[in-house]
Design a protein around this motif. Structure first.
Motif, short mmCIF file in Angstrom:
data_model
loop_
_atom_site.label_atom_id
_atom_site.label_comp_id
_atom_site.label_asym_id
_atom_site.label_seq_id
_atom_site.Cartn_x
_atom_site.Cartn_y
_atom_site.Cartn_z
N LEU A 127 72.93 73.73 48.90
CA LEU A 127 74.38 73.59 49.12
C LEU A 127 74.78 73.94 50.54
N THR A 128 73.83 73.75 51.48
CA THR A 128 74.15 74.08 52.87
C THR A 128 74.82 72.92 53.59
N VAL A 129 74.65 71.75 53.06
CA VAL A 129 75.26 70.59 53.73
C VAL A 129 76.07 69.78 52.75
N SER A 130 75.43 69.39 51.68
CA SER A 130 76.11 68.49 50.76
C SER A 130 77.23 69.21 50.02
N THR A 131 78.26 68.48 49.76
CA THR A 131 79.39 69.01 49.04
C THR A 131 79.99 67.84 48.27
N CYS A 132 81.13 68.02 47.65
CA CYS A 132 81.73 66.89 46.96
C CYS A 132 82.14 65.86 48.01
N SER A 133 82.28 64.60 47.60
CA SER A 133 82.52 63.57 48.60
C SER A 133 83.93 63.64 49.20
N ASN A 134 84.88 64.15 48.44
CA ASN A 134 86.24 64.24 48.96
C ASN A 134 86.86 65.61 48.67
N PRO A 135 86.59 66.59 49.55
CA PRO A 135 87.08 67.96 49.30
C PRO A 135 88.59 68.02 49.08
N LYS A 136 89.32 67.09 49.70
CA LYS A 136 90.78 67.13 49.59
C LYS A 136 91.30 66.74 48.20
N ALA A 137 90.36 66.31 47.34
CA ALA A 137 90.77 65.97 45.97
C ALA A 137 90.52 67.13 45.01
N TYR A 138 90.09 68.28 45.55
CA TYR A 138 89.75 69.44 44.71
C TYR A 138 90.73 70.59 44.93
N LEU A 139 91.01 71.29 43.84
CA LEU A 139 91.89 72.46 43.91
C LEU A 139 91.09 73.71 44.29
N SER A 140 89.81 73.70 43.93
CA SER A 140 88.96 74.85 44.25
C SER A 140 87.88 74.43 45.24
N TRP A 141 87.70 75.25 46.26
CA TRP A 141 86.68 74.92 47.25
C TRP A 141 85.28 75.24 46.71
N ASP A 142 85.00 76.53 46.52
CA ASP A 142 83.64 76.95 46.17
C ASP A 142 83.58 77.59 44.79
N GLY A 143 84.63 77.40 44.01
CA GLY A 143 84.68 78.01 42.68
C GLY A 143 85.34 79.38 42.71
#
Ligand SMILES: *[C@@H]1O[C@H](CO)[C@@H](O)[C@H](O)[C@H]1NC(C)=O
Ligand SMILES: *[C@@H]1O[C@H](CO)[C@@H](O)[C@H](O)[C@H]1NC(C)=O
Ligand SMILES: *[C@@H]1O[C@H](CO)[C@@H](O)[C@H](O)[C@H]1NC(C)=O
Ligand SMILES: *[C@@H]1O[C@H](CO)[C@@H](O)[C@H](O)[C@H]1NC(C)=O
Ligand SMILES: *[C@@H]1O[C@H](CO)[C@@H](O)[C@H](O)[C@H]1NC(C)=O
Ligand SMILES: *[C@@H]1O[C@H](CO)[C@@H](O)[C@H](O)[C@H]1NC(C)=O
Ligand SMILES: *[C@@H]1O[C@H](CO)[C@@H](O)[C@H](O)[C@H]1NC(C)=O
Ligand SMILES: *[C@@H]1O[C@H](CO)[C@@H](O)[C@H](O)[C@H]1NC(C)=O
Ligand SMILES: *[C@@H]1O[C@H](CO)[C@@H](O)[C@H](O)[C@H]1NC(C)=O
Ligand SMILES: *[C@@H]1O[C@H](CO)[C@@H](O)[C@H](O)[C@H]1NC(C)=O
Length: 400
Positions: free
Chosen positions: A348-364
């Protein structure tokens, strides 16, 4: 020809009359509202407001804050924050001053002109004294009482160095200390981590609420004594909706509310917030010279849960940066870590969800840039804030 000129003149006069009339209407509607302009912002609290103190104090422990993918939603800026982008304090700062707050602990390329951020990840509201037994996995020693001492120290230094010609740093005028914004966002650390590390129970934490609120109240009084005139108090979000707690507290469905959040854990937040509001109301009469604004982050967050589409949010209960399970969160490998989940190697050092702006929580564990942006938009527009609005306006549509 003359007729045509006359026509043109008449149209011009009409346009002028119409413009004046519209200006009169606009003036009547705006009731002298000015653009927000805070001299500076002084920030206090935990990881929800920390812009780099924790990583400066504990470079190993908090190294991840500076590493990918933290900060992906705010390119060209070293993150130092537990977020994909901006924190609430960043939106408040950019909305009302010309720049962000810099961490108190940063020594290189720091700029205190628009305020100073004393907040630190791992900081409880309650005093971290020797005899206080921490029941969470990790707390920094920099609880609110220490942060208040730093502020007082800052003022002493500011008075000493302000007119020294050899100090080549742009600093705020001493006189602006009384006209700046003081923002306190604390309490999250006191409740979330004891639950996350399972060293405490909801029952025990409910009993702690009065102590946590009292510690925040001490801070708010300390700011009044310091000379603050505008204090922004942010309440705690519904932590029972945070993917990390949803994951570590799998419960039967009758314990969930209509949004899918854990009821008993959210009860800690609402109990805290009700007690905090009561304190703020009594401080308002005790310190008539101070405007205590209560920023209802809980309600701003809940609004998004109720109608995520209105905020372009598609994932309300899943972490953007995480791995696996119903909430895309796994305690074994959290955001910016590498490790094994079962037999699966996770990076999880690079990959993340494809569209962070569609999430309410960043890292849980921490709200996303999008959540903070929505809350700041509400507050600047006079929603979920008492007294209603800062008495100034900001074009929140420009928030990026
Ligand atoms: C707006 O400002 C003007 C001039 O300062 C003042 O005369 C007027 O009463 C103000 N209007 C309101 C609604 O505050
Ligand atoms: C919290 O509990 C964990 C195990 O669940 C334990 O390893 C840790 O030492 C405890 N922390 C404190 C401060 O008691
Ligand atoms: C917390 O510490 C401050 C000084 O740092 C002290 O004034 C205050 O009384 C302490 N609060 C409690 C509850 O012990
Ligand atoms: C700095 O110098 C100015 C001009 O001499 C003076 O008015 C002001 O009080 C000084 N400020 C401090 C903090 O000493
Ligand atoms: C202070 O900094 C400015 C630019 O950052 C530079 O132009 C100036 O020479 C510096 N002054 C001193 C006394 O170092
Ligand atoms: C700022 O507030 C403090 C505390 O109330 C007071 O002592 C000081 O005189 C004030 N300073 C200014 C410039 O108003
Ligand atoms: C929240 O906790 C308080 C104190 O234990 C309790 O009285 C109340 O009924 C709880 N509310 C909900 C909605 O569970
Ligand atoms: C409140 O402000 C007024 C006017 O600036 C000042 O005279 C008074 O001392 C202040 N009161 C307190 C409690 O700071
Ligand atoms: C949602 O996305 C649309 C289309 O990109 C945009 O016009 C709108 O401003 C967005 N709404 C929010 C709250 O960000
Ligand atoms: C994680 O993925 C990144 C990008 O693909 C890579 O550079 C890094 O070496 C990986 N880390 C590990 C420990 O595999």
């Amino acid at each position: 020809m003359a007729g045509k000129d006359g026509m043109v003149r008449m149209v011009l006069v009409l346009v002028l009359v119409l413009t004046c009339w519209m200006q009169v209407i606009a003036a009547a509607n705006t009731t002298n509202v000015t653009t927000c302009s805070f001299s500076a912002v002084y920030a206090f609290g935990d990881s929800l407001i920390d812009v780099g103190n924790a990583i400066a104090a504990f470079p190993n422990q908090f190294a991840y804050a500076e590493e990918s993918p933290n900060g992906v939603s705010w390119p060209s800026h070293s993150a130092d924050r537990m977020s994909d982008g901006k924190l609430l304090v960043d939106f408040i700062s950019f909305g009302g001053t010309l720049g962000p707050t810099y961490p108190w602990f940063r020594s290189i390329a720091t700029d205190l002109e628009f305020g100073t951020n004393f907040g630190c990840a791992g900081a409880t509201a309650e005093n971290q004294t020797e005899d206080w037994t921490p029941d969470s996995g990790f707390n920094t020693p920099f609880s609110l009482d220490i942060q208040l001492q730093w502020l007082r120290r800052y003022k002493v230094r500011l008075e000493y160095y302000y007119n020294q010609t050899w100090v080549n740093q742009s600093l705020p005028e001493i006189s602006t200390l009384n006209t700046s914004v003081y923002m306190v966002q604390a309490g999250f650390q006191d409740y979330f981590f004891p639950l996350y590390y399972k060293n405490s129970t909801t029952k025990k934490l409910l009993k702690r609420v009065p102590k946590v609120v009292s510690a925040i109240s001490d801070m708010l009084e300390g700011l009044a004594d310091f000379g603050a005139t505008a204090v922004f108090v942010v309440n705690v979000p519904p932590i029972g909706c945070f993917p990390a707690l949803l994951t570590v507290y799998p419960k039967s469905s009758d314990k969930y509310d209509s949004y899918g959040c854990l009821k008993s854990i959210n009860n800690i937040s609402t109990t805290h917030n009700a007690a905090l509001e009561e304190q703020v109301i009594s401080l308002r009469s005790k310190y008539p010279n101070v405007t205590y604004y209560l920023l209802d982050f809980y309600s701003a967050y809940t609004d998004i849960l109720a109608d995520p589409a209105a905020y372009n949010i598609t994932e309300t209960l899943k972490a953007c940066c995480g791995s696996g399970g119903s909430y895309n969160f796994n305690k074994e490998v959290t955001c910016s870590e590498v490790g094994k989940v079962g037999n699966q190697q996770v990076n999880l050092t690079v990959s993340t969800c494809s569209n962070p702006k569609a999430y309410l929580s960043w890292d849980g564990i921490h709200p996303s840039h999008a959540a903070n942006r929505a809350a700041a938009t509400d507050f600047f527009n006079g929603k979920h804030i008492t007294p209603s609005g800062f008495g100034c306006v900001v074009n929140t549509t420009q928030f990026s």
